[in-house]
Structures are given as C-alpha cells and as structure tokens.
Design a protein around this motif. Structure first.
Motif, mmCIF file in Angstrom:
data_model
loop_
_atom_site.group_PDB
_atom_site.id
_atom_site.type_symbol
_atom_site.label_atom_id
_atom_site.label_comp_id
_atom_site.label_asym_id
_atom_site.label_seq_id
_atom_site.Cartn_x
_atom_site.Cartn_y
_atom_site.Cartn_z
ATOM 1 N N GLY A 7 0.218 5.778 -1.758
ATOM 2 C CA GLY A 7 -0.983 5.037 -1.290
ATOM 3 C C GLY A 7 -2.106 5.981 -0.950
ATOM 4 N N VAL A 15 0.867 -1.066 -0.030
ATOM 5 C CA VAL A 15 -0.110 -0.044 0.241
ATOM 6 C C VAL A 15 0.801 1.246 -0.153
ATOM 7 C CG1 VAL A 15 -1.877 -1.168 1.318
ATOM 8 C CG2 VAL A 15 -0.116 -0.104 2.485
ATOM 9 N N HIS A 16 2.134 1.094 -0.234
ATOM 10 C CA HIS A 16 3.087 2.271 -0.403
ATOM 11 C C HIS A 16 3.706 2.226 -1.760
ATOM 12 C CE1 HIS A 16 5.572 -0.894 1.348
ATOM 13 N NE2 HIS A 16 6.471 -0.368 0.893
#
Length: 287
Positions: free
Chosen positions: A78, A38-39
């Motif tokens: 994200g 998610v990054h």
C-alpha cells in the motif's frame, strides 16, 4: 521460510539450489473486487497459509534458479516508507559532499529532524527488472537497505511490540537521482525501488539489529555495513512510522542506507547481498 514469486504469478519456497513450486497453497487467497484493498492480500493471509505452504513443498521437485524468473516478493504494498540518513556515517558523507547535499540543508539533518518520506508505488520493481537511467545529465546513485515488510495493521505501535507486526524481510535498493529537490521526487523514478530476491519470514530473522550486508558495482565493494549501526533500529522505525501512518499488511519500510553511496551508469552491474536473506544482481540500462 523463504517465499518467492516467480514466472509471472507462481509462488515458491526457496531451498538450496532452487525453488519448489507451492502455487497450489495460495489458491485460497481472497479474490478482490473493486474497490480493491489498500493492502497486500497475500501478506495479510500469510500466517494462515504457512502450514499449507510447508505441506505443498514436501516432495515437490526443485526448479533450478536458472530455470525460473524471480518476480517482486510483495506485489502490492500500500505504501513504501523510507528512512533518510539513518546511518551516522552516511549522514557525515552527505554533509561533506556537495554533490550529495546540493546545499539543501534538509539533506544534512538528523532523521528525527527531517522525518520519513514516501516512495511512489510506480517506482517498484523486482529482481528480474533492470534499473533504467533516464536522467543521464545527473548523478544516479545506488543505496542498499534492509527492507521490512509489515504483516498486520497497526497504529501507534510501541517499539517493544514492533517486531510482532513484521511479516518478513527482503533486500531493498533505493535508487536516487541527485539534486536539490525533495527526496520523494528524486527517488520515485520508474525502476528506482527494487525489492528481492524473495521474502524471508520474520521467524528466520528474530533479531534484525545485527545483520551484515554489502553492495558491489562491477565486482568492487561500494557499501558494506551492519544494521547495528542504524540510528533508529527496526523497532524504533516501526514505532516512528506508525505514529504518523496506519501500517497495513504489505507496507514496506526501507530502513536506510550506510556510507558508500555512489554513482552507477548504463552498463554497470550491481550485486546486493544481505546475510540471512540472500543476494541479487541488477543491471543498469538506458531508459
């Protein structure tokens, strides 16, 4: 260091007159598999790559700017967090102009009263993509902002420690369709979040609280200000945002726009410049 992405997936170091191709230094980036992180993995790995990037740039030929196409400096944030009315004079112009506030009282409050908002990732483009105007029956406005790229994960970060969590800075343009709806709704149209032209690492901007910036449309100045006029400074914004959200590498904070927001139409050309970062030109086209 100024780090860019160019020509559909290559990495470069920006120098006077152009770009040095340092793609080789990024070959060690982890290969993600589903479920994807998610990054942004490049931003997360950046501290460990700096020596290899510098070595790769040594002796590498300079590719002139007119021979490369610059891409998004941060490919996979994200989330994009944005700060509304974070310049006092912009708040005043919003309160004074009905075509800005549309009688929505939430648009006329201080930032700490209304909080931050999120922009959709699908709205994100780089300096190589024009803004597409699809809602021609409404006013579409430009908003230049200093954009902060988070470098490492953190929650409940103090303002005193906040700059330690910054990977770098870039120019942000937060396009807006005027209306009475929620900000996130009106600011998340396709191509309405622009970042570029490259990422300037945090060591080159040790103090983000005194930076001049300007936006022109067709050569005429529309917005010209300094980040010292922010209501919430960059460290205070990081503290505020991280008190609600965990921040991850690659997350972007749009810090707010000053007075002078104005309408753009199909055929216009915007030029955005921030001292210490650079400049970029964005065309306005029909969507």
């Amino acid at each position: 260091m100024k780090i860019c992405r160019f020509d559909k997936g290559r990495f470069g170091v920006v120098v006077d007159g152009g770009v040095k191709d340092v793609t080789f230094a990024f070959q060690s980036l982890p290969k993600a598999t589903y479920p994807y992180p998610v990054h942004d993995v490049m931003i997360a790995a950046l501290p460990g790559l700096m020596t290899a990037i510098a070595e790769a740039a040594n002796g590498t030929e300079v590719l002139p700017f007119d021979q490369v196409t610059l891409d998004l400096p941060v490919a996979n944030p994200g989330k994009m967090i944005a700060a509304p009315v974070n310049y006092q004079k912009h708040l005043e112009e919003v309160r004074e102009q009905a075509d800005l506030h549309h009688n929505n009282t939430a648009h006329m409050k201080q930032i700490k009263e209304i909080g931050l908002f999120l922009k959709a990732g699908s709205s994100l483009v780089g300096p190589n993509v024009p803004v597409q105007i699809t809602k021609t029956d409404r006013r579409n406005d430009h908003e230049i902002e200093l954009a902060v790229v988070i470098g490492k994960a953190g929650k409940n970060i103090s303002a005193a420690a906040a700059l330690d969590y910054v990977a770098g800075y870039t120019i942000g343009i937060d396009m807006t369709v005027r209306g009475s709806e929620d900000r996130s709704f009106r600011k998340s149209l396709d191509t309405f979040s622009i970042l570029g032209p490259w990422l300037v690492t945090a060591d080159e901007i040790p103090d983000p609280s005194n930076i001049d910036f300007e936006l022109t449309v067709n050569g005429a100045t529309r917005q010209k200000a300094n980040t010292r006029d922010l209501v919430l400074s960059v460290p205070e914004l990081i503290e505020y945002a991280s008190s609600f959200y965990t921040l991850y590498p690659g997350d972007v904070i749009f810090t707010g726009t000053p007075e002078g927001v104005g309408e753009v139409k199909v055929g216009d050309r915007m030029h955005a410049a921030i001292d210490g970062i650079g400049d970029m030109t964005i065309d306005i086209v029909a969507g």
